[in-house]
Design an enzyme around this catalytic site. Structure first.
Site, PDB file in Angstrom:
ATOM      1  N   ARG A 156      -4.899   3.906   4.477  1.00 46.01           N
ATOM      2  CA  ARG A 156      -4.743   5.193   5.147  1.00 46.01           C
ATOM      3  C   ARG A 156      -6.020   5.999   4.949  1.00 46.01           C
ATOM      4  NH1 ARG A 156       0.262   4.514   2.274  1.00 46.01           N
ATOM      5  NH2 ARG A 156       2.063   4.332   3.688  1.00 46.01           N
ATOM      6  N   LYS A 180       1.393   7.107  -0.490  1.00 44.97           N
ATOM      7  CA  LYS A 180       2.362   8.174  -0.295  1.00 44.97           C
ATOM      8  C   LYS A 180       3.396   8.177  -1.415  1.00 44.97           C
ATOM      9  CE  LYS A 180       2.209   8.782   4.727  1.00 44.97           C
ATOM     10  NZ  LYS A 180       3.001   8.734   5.975  1.00 44.97           N
ATOM     11  N   HIS A 245      -6.231   5.824  11.765  1.00 48.25           N
ATOM     12  CA  HIS A 245      -4.901   5.267  11.978  1.00 48.25           C
ATOM     13  C   HIS A 245      -4.944   4.114  12.969  1.00 48.25           C
ATOM     14  CE1 HIS A 245      -0.570   5.215  11.864  1.00 48.25           C
ATOM     15  NE2 HIS A 245      -0.500   5.312  13.180  1.00 48.25           N
ATOM     16  N   ARG A 248      -6.138   1.130  11.085  1.00 48.13           N
ATOM     17  CA  ARG A 248      -5.068   0.643  10.204  1.00 48.13           C
ATOM     18  C   ARG A 248      -4.049  -0.155  11.016  1.00 48.13           C
ATOM     19  NH1 ARG A 248      -1.769   1.675   5.547  1.00 48.13           N
ATOM     20  NH2 ARG A 248       0.357   2.370   6.054  1.00 48.13           N
ATOM     21  N   HIS A 271       4.417   0.447   2.813  1.00 46.33           N
ATOM     22  CA  HIS A 271       5.619   1.024   3.403  1.00 46.33           C
ATOM     23  C   HIS A 271       6.808   0.830   2.470  1.00 46.33           C
ATOM     24  CE1 HIS A 271       3.929   0.560   7.753  1.00 46.33           C
ATOM     25  NE2 HIS A 271       3.502   1.661   7.162  1.00 46.33           N
ATOM     26  N   TYR A 280       5.696   0.047  13.257  1.00 39.97           N
ATOM     27  CA  TYR A 280       4.259   0.273  13.213  1.00 39.97           C
ATOM     28  C   TYR A 280       3.481  -0.884  13.812  1.00 39.97           C
ATOM     29  CZ  TYR A 280      -0.211   1.629  11.131  1.00 39.97           C
ATOM     30  OH  TYR A 280      -1.512   1.997  10.928  1.00 39.97           O
TER      31      TYR A 280
END
Length: 305
Positions: A156, A180, A245, A248, A271, A280
């Site tokens: 990211r 995250k 993004h 990615r 994830h 995604y």
């Protein structure tokens, strides 16, 4: 004179259920700061329409649904999700016996796939970065390292620009990344990305704890976006189609097209839920048909058109 207690409802003097919900989301589910801020915003917005949420009923939910009817479907879905999780928390904690949020509308939202670059387009972008880095100038070498890590490791934007130097082992082709929610993972670094990163580390200014330092600490996400779009223009690609993004996603979709397992991609992308990885990434229809024709045990002699 002390100010109001943020964990106490100013109207009732009792503990604020929304504050308690946010504490739970942070402590038990590891929600990131941006996620918590979004939940807080959505729940407070709901309170502005119908009053205290802890005592709201189904009629209040219908009023709220009407007030939110003009929102974009994605925004409405996010707010409704926040409400449902909030009332689920209240029920788990014994603060309510029912969930009035079931009276809210249920928008059907399809999450759009990110923009995709072809392998040829990524190669065009990398080719330009490599030719510029051939002169050995630090900004160009840094650009090549950033690009190789974005496409070669699927990081990211925030993970990349804030990468600490201690996350780069001396003898192992891995990076230790904090993603995250504060979750850590090991990310493999391919041979090309390793070589580009090694070149940059020999030119990198000393004295910073970040791999990509700047005067303010580390390279910002905004500056990374700018650098990529400037490179895209020089490479002859539409700059609006290129960003962290997008690269990615190219990393994930190109690996998947090459036969990578979805569970492996989930781990590489960081994830928490594989459903995020399924949304995604994408596989083209031709490859799916080929997979069935080649791998299905009853496919011999019966081709799928």
């Amino acid at each position: 004179m002390p100010g109001p207690d943020p964990d106490v409802d100013s109207g009732t003097g009792k503990p604020d259920p929304i504050a308690a919900f946010l504490v739970m989301m942070a402590a038990e589910r590891g929600a990131a700061a941006n996620t918590l801020a979004a939940y807080a915003h959505d729940l407070r917005q709901a309170e502005m329409v119908i009053g205290p949420l802890a005592s709201a009923d189904r009629q209040d939910m219908k009023r709220l649904g009407a007030a939110w009817s003009q929102l974009a479907s994605s925004s409405l879905a996010r707010r409704i999700s926040a409400m449902r999780q909030f009332y689920g928390f209240l029920m788990d904690e014994g603060m309510r016996a029912d969930d009035p949020s079931r009276a809210l509308p249920r928008p059907a939202v399809r999450r759009p796939l990110p923009s995709v670059l072809s392998v040829a387009e990524v190669d065009q972008l990398l080719g330009r970065a490599e030719s510029e880095a051939a002169g050995g100038k630090a900004p160009a070498v840094r650009m090549l390292a950033l690009l190789e890590l974005l496409y070669g490791s699927g990081l990211r934007a925030t993970e990349l620009v804030s990468l600490p130097i201690i996350a780069v082992p001396r003898d192992a082709p891995f990076l230790s990344v904090t993603g995250k929610g504060g979750h850590s993972r090991m990310v493999p670094v391919g041979t090309r990305a390793q070589a580009a990163l090694g070149r940059w580390l020999t030119l990198r200014p000393a004295g910073s704890r970040f791999v990509f330092p700047s005067r303010a600490g580390h390279l910002t996400r905004v500056r990374l976006y700018q650098l990529l779009k400037e490179l895209a223009t020089r490479a002859g690609l539409p700059p609006e189609r290129v960003g962290p993004h997008v690269l990615r996603h190219a990393f994930a979709s190109h690996l998947l097209a090459g036969g990578a397992d979805l569970r492996v991609l989930q781990m590489l992308l960081g994830h928490a839920d594989i459903s995020t990885t399924q949304i995604y990434t994408h596989v083209d229809a031709d490859r799916l048909v080929k997979l069935v024709n080649e791998r299905h045990p009853l496919a011999a002699g019966v081709a799928v058109d």
